[in-house]
Structures are given as structure tokens and as C-alpha cells.
Design a protein around this motif. Structure first.
Motif, PDB file in Angstrom:
ATOM      1  N   MET A   1       1.502 -20.280   7.683  1.00  7.86           N
ATOM      2  CA  MET A   1       0.763 -20.099   9.276  1.00  7.86           C
ATOM      3  C   MET A   1       1.650 -20.542   9.933  1.00  7.86           C
ATOM      4  O   MET A   1       1.665 -20.358  11.002  1.00  7.86           O
ATOM      5  N   LYS A   2       2.645 -21.720   9.379  1.00  9.27           N
ATOM      6  CA  LYS A   2       3.307 -21.999  10.611  1.00  9.27           C
ATOM      7  C   LYS A   2       5.139 -21.608  11.489  1.00  9.27           C
ATOM      8  O   LYS A   2       4.789 -21.038  12.579  1.00  9.27           O
ATOM      9  N   GLU A   3       5.435 -20.250  10.526  1.00  7.38           N
ATOM     10  CA  GLU A   3       5.917 -19.141  11.160  1.00  7.38           C
ATOM     11  C   GLU A   3       5.315 -18.494  11.910  1.00  7.38           C
ATOM     12  O   GLU A   3       5.834 -18.325  12.666  1.00  7.38           O
ATOM     13  N   ALA A   4       4.404 -17.584  11.549  1.00  4.96           N
ATOM     14  CA  ALA A   4       3.134 -16.974  12.808  1.00  4.96           C
ATOM     15  C   ALA A   4       2.724 -17.939  13.999  1.00  4.96           C
ATOM     16  O   ALA A   4       2.918 -16.991  15.074  1.00  4.96           O
ATOM     17  N   LEU A   5       2.819 -19.437  13.766  1.00  2.00           N
ATOM     18  CA  LEU A   5       2.160 -19.965  15.064  1.00  2.00           C
ATOM     19  C   LEU A   5       3.090 -20.388  16.027  1.00  2.00           C
ATOM     20  O   LEU A   5       3.558 -20.375  16.832  1.00  2.00           O
ATOM     21  N   ALA A   6       4.436 -20.164  15.606  1.00  3.76           N
ATOM     22  CA  ALA A   6       5.782 -20.495  16.152  1.00  3.76           C
ATOM     23  C   ALA A   6       6.485 -18.962  16.488  1.00  3.76           C
ATOM     24  O   ALA A   6       7.496 -18.393  17.238  1.00  3.76           O
ATOM     25  N   GLY A   7       5.858 -17.756  16.522  1.00  6.93           N
ATOM     26  CA  GLY A   7       5.729 -16.728  17.016  1.00  6.93           C
ATOM     27  C   GLY A   7       6.564 -15.860  15.804  1.00  6.93           C
ATOM     28  O   GLY A   7       7.143 -14.616  16.955  1.00  6.93           O
ATOM     29  N   ARG A   8       6.207 -15.651  14.198  1.00  5.53           N
ATOM     30  CA  ARG A   8       7.231 -14.950  13.246  1.00  5.53           C
ATOM     31  C   ARG A   8       6.532 -14.877  12.482  1.00  5.53           C
ATOM     32  O   ARG A   8       6.178 -15.409  12.148  1.00  5.53           O
TER      33      ARG A   8
ATOM     34  N   ILE B   1       0.430 -18.616  -6.542  1.00  6.34           N
ATOM     35  CA  ILE B   1      -0.766 -19.318  -7.626  1.00  6.34           C
ATOM     36  C   ILE B   1      -1.600 -19.801  -6.243  1.00  6.34           C
ATOM     37  O   ILE B   1      -2.199 -20.680  -6.223  1.00  6.34           O
ATOM     38  N   ASP B   2      -2.731 -18.505  -6.602  1.00  2.00           N
ATOM     39  CA  ASP B   2      -3.807 -18.597  -6.011  1.00  2.00           C
ATOM     40  C   ASP B   2      -5.340 -19.438  -6.218  1.00  2.00           C
ATOM     41  O   ASP B   2      -5.151 -19.753  -7.665  1.00  2.00           O
ATOM     42  N   ARG B   3      -5.037 -20.494  -5.493  1.00  6.66           N
ATOM     43  CA  ARG B   3      -6.484 -22.080  -6.116  1.00  6.66           C
ATOM     44  C   ARG B   3      -7.257 -21.865  -6.407  1.00  6.66           C
ATOM     45  O   ARG B   3      -7.830 -22.528  -6.836  1.00  6.66           O
ATOM     46  N   THR B   4      -8.165 -20.832  -5.810  1.00  2.43           N
ATOM     47  CA  THR B   4      -9.742 -19.945  -6.042  1.00  2.43           C
ATOM     48  C   THR B   4      -9.999 -19.782  -7.398  1.00  2.43           C
ATOM     49  O   THR B   4     -10.505 -19.950  -8.396  1.00  2.43           O
ATOM     50  N   PHE B   5      -8.345 -18.392  -7.712  1.00  2.00           N
ATOM     51  CA  PHE B   5      -9.066 -17.467  -8.755  1.00  2.00           C
ATOM     52  C   PHE B   5      -7.887 -17.468  -9.592  1.00  2.00           C
ATOM     53  O   PHE B   5      -8.198 -17.154 -10.910  1.00  2.00           O
ATOM     54  N   GLN B   6      -6.696 -17.897  -9.342  1.00  2.00           N
ATOM     55  CA  GLN B   6      -5.723 -19.085 -10.090  1.00  2.00           C
ATOM     56  C   GLN B   6      -4.676 -17.707 -10.710  1.00  2.00           C
ATOM     57  O   GLN B   6      -4.279 -16.888 -11.614  1.00  2.00           O
ATOM     58  N   LYS B   7      -4.539 -16.808  -9.290  1.00  2.00           N
ATOM     59  CA  LYS B   7      -3.300 -15.033  -9.991  1.00  2.00           C
ATOM     60  C   LYS B   7      -2.406 -15.251  -8.856  1.00  2.00           C
ATOM     61  O   LYS B   7      -2.320 -16.078  -8.167  1.00  2.00           O
ATOM     62  N   PRO B   8      -1.412 -14.471  -9.492  1.00  2.00           N
ATOM     63  CA  PRO B   8      -0.327 -14.881  -7.932  1.00  2.00           C
ATOM     64  C   PRO B   8      -0.492 -13.514  -7.144  1.00  2.00           C
ATOM     65  O   PRO B   8      -1.022 -12.936  -6.895  1.00  2.00           O
ATOM     66  N   THR B   9       0.129 -14.382  -5.966  1.00  2.00           N
ATOM     67  CA  THR B   9      -0.697 -13.797  -4.446  1.00  2.00           C
ATOM     68  C   THR B   9       0.920 -13.939  -3.559  1.00  2.00           C
ATOM     69  O   THR B   9       1.674 -14.725  -3.269  1.00  2.00           O
ATOM     70  N   ILE B  10       0.926 -12.266  -3.077  1.00  2.00           N
ATOM     71  CA  ILE B  10       1.378 -12.794  -1.438  1.00  2.00           C
ATOM     72  C   ILE B  10       0.907 -12.723   0.189  1.00  2.00           C
ATOM     73  O   ILE B  10       0.166 -12.111  -0.338  1.00  2.00           O
ATOM     74  N   TYR B  11       1.280 -13.944  -0.286  1.00  2.00           N
ATOM     75  CA  TYR B  11       0.940 -14.378   1.689  1.00  2.00           C
ATOM     76  C   TYR B  11       1.637 -14.183   2.955  1.00  2.00           C
ATOM     77  O   TYR B  11       3.227 -13.264   2.175  1.00  2.00           O
ATOM     78  N   TYR B  12       0.777 -12.846   3.941  1.00  2.00           N
ATOM     79  CA  TYR B  12       1.707 -12.514   5.148  1.00  2.00           C
ATOM     80  C   TYR B  12       0.801 -13.129   6.556  1.00  2.00           C
ATOM     81  O   TYR B  12      -0.433 -13.001   6.228  1.00  2.00           O
ATOM     82  N   SER B  13       1.754 -13.225   7.025  1.00  2.00           N
ATOM     83  CA  SER B  13       1.069 -13.824   8.598  1.00  2.00           C
ATOM     84  C   SER B  13       1.869 -13.716   9.677  1.00  2.00           C
ATOM     85  O   SER B  13       3.072 -13.121   9.529  1.00  2.00           O
ATOM     86  N   ALA B  14       1.322 -13.504  10.595  1.00  2.00           N
ATOM     87  CA  ALA B  14       1.428 -13.095  12.007  1.00  2.00           C
ATOM     88  C   ALA B  14       0.798 -13.962  12.739  1.00  2.00           C
ATOM     89  O   ALA B  14       0.229 -13.766  13.204  1.00  2.00           O
ATOM     90  N   PRO B  15       1.848 -13.368  13.679  1.00  2.00           N
ATOM     91  CA  PRO B  15       1.123 -14.576  15.193  1.00  2.00           C
ATOM     92  C   PRO B  15       0.303 -13.278  15.681  1.00  2.00           C
ATOM     93  O   PRO B  15       0.589 -11.845  16.126  1.00  2.00           O
ATOM     94  N   VAL B  16      -0.294 -13.610  16.579  1.00  2.00           N
ATOM     95  CA  VAL B  16      -1.816 -13.295  17.441  1.00  2.00           C
ATOM     96  C   VAL B  16      -1.263 -13.136  18.837  1.00  2.00           C
ATOM     97  O   VAL B  16      -1.205 -14.192  19.627  1.00  2.00           O
ATOM     98  N   ARG B  17      -0.853 -12.130  19.618  1.00  2.00           N
ATOM     99  CA  ARG B  17      -0.204 -12.730  20.800  1.00  2.00           C
ATOM    100  C   ARG B  17      -1.656 -11.750  22.697  1.00  2.00           C
ATOM    101  O   ARG B  17      -2.001 -10.590  21.315  1.00  2.00           O
ATOM    102  N   SER B  18      -1.207 -12.318  23.572  1.00  2.00           N
ATOM    103  CA  SER B  18      -1.852 -11.602  24.069  1.00  2.00           C
ATOM    104  C   SER B  18      -1.180 -12.479  25.595  1.00  2.00           C
ATOM    105  O   SER B  18      -0.753 -13.437  25.867  1.00  2.00           O
ATOM    106  N   ASN B  19      -0.507 -11.371  26.338  1.00  2.00           N
ATOM    107  CA  ASN B  19       0.082 -10.742  27.503  1.00  2.00           C
ATOM    108  C   ASN B  19       1.075 -12.450  27.068  1.00  2.00           C
ATOM    109  O   ASN B  19       1.646 -12.947  27.521  1.00  2.00           O
TER     110      ASN B  19
END
Length: 142
Positions: free
Chosen positions: A1-8, A16-34
Motif C-alpha cells: 500500500m505504501k507504493e500506491a499511497l505514494a502514487g505508484r 502467504i495469506d494470513r487467513t487461509f495460508q495460501k500463496p497470494t499476489i497483491y496488487y495496489s494502485a492509487p485512487v486519484r481525483s483531479n
């Protein structure tokens, strides 16, 4: 999330997902307005859910494809022939020599694609690998 909050936009390594213990890839992106960053959005997808998306027919239907990182960690695979996340264990099972494994590993560390033709008794088999331009990931077909 740090990258997304920095605009990238950002793609994680496999975590490994903490809840289900499965290998996971996370994606994040900034939300912009004007042009101003208001926050970020994130999504996690289990790697097993990608299996069908890289179901490729290669090498006359005899090949398998993998998305791996440059250290040889299997991120995604087209089939579940080998129950490992280490490409070099797969190479050992395929009887690829240590010297050839080292050459492929060095090429991947250097960001270089390539191919290898190796003997399997009287037949010849192939390994093709190419950087994807995402993180340090490669598409590899054997």
C-alpha cells in the motif's frame, strides 16, 4: 500500500495469506481525483486461481509453462506436474545438468532470456525463458 499511497501501482511478490495460508499476489494502485491522491485500492489473488490463465499448449502439447522469479521461485504454473515452488528442483527431476542450471540462473539474474537444448536419453528437450518486464519475473517453458 505504501507504493500506491505514494502514487505508484505495485505488484507484490508471492506472500502467504494470513487467513487461509495460501500463496497470494497483491496488487495496489492509487485512487486519484483531479491529480490528487485520495487513497489506494488493493486486491489479493491466490496464485492457484491463475492456473487456467497460463494454460498454454507448447512443444507439441508436451510442454509446461511457468512464471518464475529470477531466483527460480515458481510463482505460477500451467500444470501441477511437480509439487514444488523451486524451479531448480524441477530442473533436477528433468536431469538438467548443474552447469546448465547455473547458466540459466545467471542469465535470469542478468535479465537475459534464452534457450537450452538438453539430452534426455536419445531425445532432445528444450527450455525457453524470457523476462516478462514485470518485477524480476520470467516466462519459462520446458
Amino acid at each position: 500500500m505504501k507504493e500506491a499511497l505514494a502514487g505508484r501501482a505495485y505488484i507484490s511478490d508471492v506472500i502467504i495469506d494470513r487467513t487461509f495460508q495460501k500463496p497470494t499476489i497483491y496488487y495496489s494502485a492509487p485512487v486519484r481525483s483531479n491529480g490528487k491522491i485520495l487513497g489506494a485500492i488493493a486486491l489479493g489473488i491466490y496464485t492457484e486461481d491463475y492456473g487456467g490463465s497460463i494454460h498454454l499448449t507448447s512443444l507439441g502439447g508436451e510442454g509446461e509453462s511457468y512464471v518464475i522469479d529470477s531466483a527460480g521461485k515458481v510463482i505460477l504454473q500451467s500444470h501441477k506436474t511437480y509439487s514444488t515452488h523451486d524451479l531448480f528442483i524441477i530442473f533436477e527431476k528433468l536431469a538438467i545438468t548443474a552447469q546448465d542450471q547455473e547458466a540459466i540462473q545467471q542469465n535470469m539474474k542478468d535479465g537475459i532470456g534464452g534457450k537450452l537444448v538438453y539430452s534426455t536419453g536419445q531425445d532432445h528437450s528444450h527450455v525457453f525463458y524470457q523476462p516478462l518486464g514485470i518485477k524480476n519475473w520470467y516466462l519459462l517453458t520446458v
